[in-house]
Enzyme design. Sequence first.
Site, PDB file in Angstrom:
ATOM      1  N   ASP A  85      70.752 101.400 -37.228  1.00  0.00           N
ATOM      2  CA  ASP A  85      69.304 101.358 -36.941  1.00  0.00           C
ATOM      3  C   ASP A  85      68.880 102.644 -36.230  1.00  0.00           C
ATOM      4  O   ASP A  85      67.883 103.270 -36.596  1.00  0.00           O
ATOM      5  CB  ASP A  85      68.963 100.178 -36.012  1.00  0.00           C
ATOM      6  N   ASP A 162      60.945 100.701 -40.820  1.00  0.00           N
ATOM      7  CA  ASP A 162      62.021  99.814 -40.376  1.00  0.00           C
ATOM      8  C   ASP A 162      63.308 100.479 -40.845  1.00  0.00           C
ATOM      9  O   ASP A 162      63.619 100.491 -42.038  1.00  0.00           O
ATOM     10  CB  ASP A 162      61.871  98.409 -40.975  1.00  0.00           C
ATOM     11  N   THR A 167      68.749  93.361 -40.453  1.00  0.00           N
ATOM     12  CA  THR A 167      69.992  93.740 -39.744  1.00  0.00           C
ATOM     13  C   THR A 167      71.059  92.649 -39.898  1.00  0.00           C
ATOM     14  O   THR A 167      72.250  92.960 -39.976  1.00  0.00           O
ATOM     15  CB  THR A 167      69.708  93.982 -38.246  1.00  0.00           C
ATOM     16  N   HIS A 257      63.826  82.358 -39.925  1.00  0.00           N
ATOM     17  CA  HIS A 257      62.762  83.319 -40.255  1.00  0.00           C
ATOM     18  C   HIS A 257      61.709  82.709 -41.168  1.00  0.00           C
ATOM     19  O   HIS A 257      60.555  83.092 -41.114  1.00  0.00           O
ATOM     20  CB  HIS A 257      63.345  84.566 -40.936  1.00  0.00           C
ATOM     21  N   LYS A 284      63.421  91.690 -50.869  1.00  0.00           N
ATOM     22  CA  LYS A 284      62.857  90.588 -51.660  1.00  0.00           C
ATOM     23  C   LYS A 284      61.621  91.041 -52.450  1.00  0.00           C
ATOM     24  O   LYS A 284      61.394  90.596 -53.562  1.00  0.00           O
ATOM     25  CB  LYS A 284      62.509  89.402 -50.747  1.00  0.00           C
ATOM     26  N   ARG A 298      57.177  83.213 -47.968  1.00  0.00           N
ATOM     27  CA  ARG A 298      57.627  83.402 -46.585  1.00  0.00           C
ATOM     28  C   ARG A 298      56.640  82.717 -45.642  1.00  0.00           C
ATOM     29  O   ARG A 298      55.597  83.262 -45.309  1.00  0.00           O
ATOM     30  CB  ARG A 298      57.690  84.902 -46.274  1.00  0.00           C
ATOM     31  N   ASP A 311      57.935  95.374 -41.539  1.00  0.00           N
ATOM     32  CA  ASP A 311      58.710  94.437 -42.363  1.00  0.00           C
ATOM     33  C   ASP A 311      58.052  94.204 -43.718  1.00  0.00           C
ATOM     34  O   ASP A 311      58.617  93.490 -44.558  1.00  0.00           O
ATOM     35  CB  ASP A 311      58.849  93.081 -41.652  1.00  0.00           C
TER      36      ASP A 311
HETATM   37  P1  AMP Z   1      64.353  88.461 -43.530  1.00  0.00           P
HETATM   38  O1  AMP Z   1      65.580  89.254 -43.734  1.00  0.00           O
HETATM   39  O2  AMP Z   1      63.442  88.446 -44.700  1.00  0.00           O
HETATM   40  O3  AMP Z   1      64.619  87.108 -42.977  1.00  0.00           O
HETATM   41  O4  AMP Z   1      63.478  89.232 -42.485  1.00  0.00           O
HETATM   42  C1  AMP Z   1      64.010  90.058 -41.524  1.00  0.00           C
HETATM   43  C2  AMP Z   1      62.926  90.337 -40.546  1.00  0.00           C
HETATM   44  O5  AMP Z   1      62.460  89.126 -40.002  1.00  0.00           O
HETATM   45  C3  AMP Z   1      63.362  91.145 -39.366  1.00  0.00           C
HETATM   46  O6  AMP Z   1      63.123  92.482 -39.596  1.00  0.00           O
HETATM   47  C4  AMP Z   1      62.518  90.623 -38.209  1.00  0.00           C
HETATM   48  O7  AMP Z   1      61.540  91.561 -37.829  1.00  0.00           O
HETATM   49  C5  AMP Z   1      61.835  89.420 -38.778  1.00  0.00           C
HETATM   50  N1  AMP Z   1      61.919  88.253 -37.924  1.00  0.00           N
HETATM   51  C6  AMP Z   1      62.561  88.114 -36.744  1.00  0.00           C
HETATM   52  N2  AMP Z   1      62.365  86.883 -36.223  1.00  0.00           N
HETATM   53  C7  AMP Z   1      61.578  86.224 -37.094  1.00  0.00           C
HETATM   54  C8  AMP Z   1      61.012  84.919 -37.119  1.00  0.00           C
HETATM   55  N3  AMP Z   1      61.255  84.040 -36.150  1.00  0.00           N
HETATM   56  N4  AMP Z   1      60.246  84.581 -38.169  1.00  0.00           N
HETATM   57  C9  AMP Z   1      60.017  85.449 -39.163  1.00  0.00           C
HETATM   58  N5  AMP Z   1      60.530  86.697 -39.191  1.00  0.00           N
HETATM   59  C10 AMP Z   1      61.300  87.091 -38.179  1.00  0.00           C
HETATM   60 MG    MG Z   2      62.786  94.287 -40.157  1.00  0.00          MG
END
Ligand code: AMP
Ligand code: MG
Length: 369
Positions: A85, A162, A167, A257, A284, A298, A311
């Site tokens: 990162d 980003d 991560t 998420h 995605k 989402r 994001d």
């Molecule tokens: P994903 O890999 O699509 O699940 O999304 C990754 C991104 O989700 C990360 O870069 C975070 O910024 C974001 N993220 C972190 N916590 C949450 C949450 N509680 N709800 C939704 N997105 C999140």
């Molecule tokens: Mg991110």
Amino acid sequence: MTASSAGAAAAMGRPRLQTNPRVDTDRRPRQAEPVIGPAAFNDPRLLAARRAVLSASRVTRAVQADLQTSGVITKDDRSPVTVADYAAQAVVAHVLQQDLGSVRLVGEERADALRLPENSGLLQRTVKQAQRVWPGAEAESLMRAIDVGAAEPDPEGFWTLDPVDGTKGFLRNQHYAVSLAYIEAGVPVLAALACPNFEVDINYALDRPGRGVLCLAARGQGAWQSALHDGAVMHRMPVASRRQDLVRTCESVEAGHSNHDAHAKILRQAGLSASAVRLDSQAKYAVVARDQADVYLRLPSHRGYVEKIWDHAAGELVAQEAGLVVSDFKGRALDYSHGRRLEKNRGIIVAAAHHHSRLIDAIRRLGYS
Ligand code: AMP
Ligand code: MG
């Protein structure tokens, strides 16, 4: 390349960029070639973004190949952050500054933690990784470059980054993205989105790591992809006519998420029978743009969660330029004019227009909007 073969390549949807150093091979004349493809590829900002993301992806791929030694620390919000990162943000800021001069960059990372004495080992490892593509990097110049990304959004225009989106996927040795977009008046207008474990061939299974793909998009001019290892050949993304009934969906791996159960209910309500693929990061958006899935849903699992601009900005533009509709759960456009987060939006839908309207309807009937 002769004018006629250039025309043939363009007609096949595979323009070649003249700026990639690999273009200078024996098979090609060394004098300047006309740029073939969208006029956007003459835009120095898109070319700088492309070089920045390609360079950063070389570093992230190297770090992911050797995760044991790279080290992870935990940020205040308990999300993991790695050498990758930090190094990727430093490299992107450095390349943008080299190519464009001073830039306004809103990045996810800060160098604060790297300045702490207990993280000196992490700092050294980060410098070493950044040196793969930025040989002159040192501790101070690297931390300064990371903090170039501490700028605030500006309605006149700004970059958002980003450096390693997803991560958690990165640490599981799965998909992640290096995501850079330029936003003007609250709308992404340029995007460079690397999916470093994809293959250009969309039939290559998503559960096997590939050699990497770079997606580029410019508003009104289309979306393009190339292999990370040969950025010279650009493939136009399909502006697809998607199937009507059976839809392939994608969603986050992390149930924390996004709400997998709600997604399934929405699809049922919309009368769409679906098979789902789960992967991390805004890769995605690229999966849908590349016609490997039809729908990305989402709905944040936590009601109060507000999405971060970095994001979504690059992914959204890639998907839109491949002909898809992107909106929130009320059908509103994503609005990047409210700082570092999408304060006015909740939930994300990416789909072809005919699926999108059915999904919005189902979401409204189920009360998720
Ligand atoms: P994903 O890999 O699509 O699940 O999304 C990754 C991104 O989700 C990360 O870069 C975070 O910024 C974001 N993220 C972190 N916590 C949450 C949450 N509680 N709800 C939704 N997105 C999140
Ligand atoms: Mg991110």
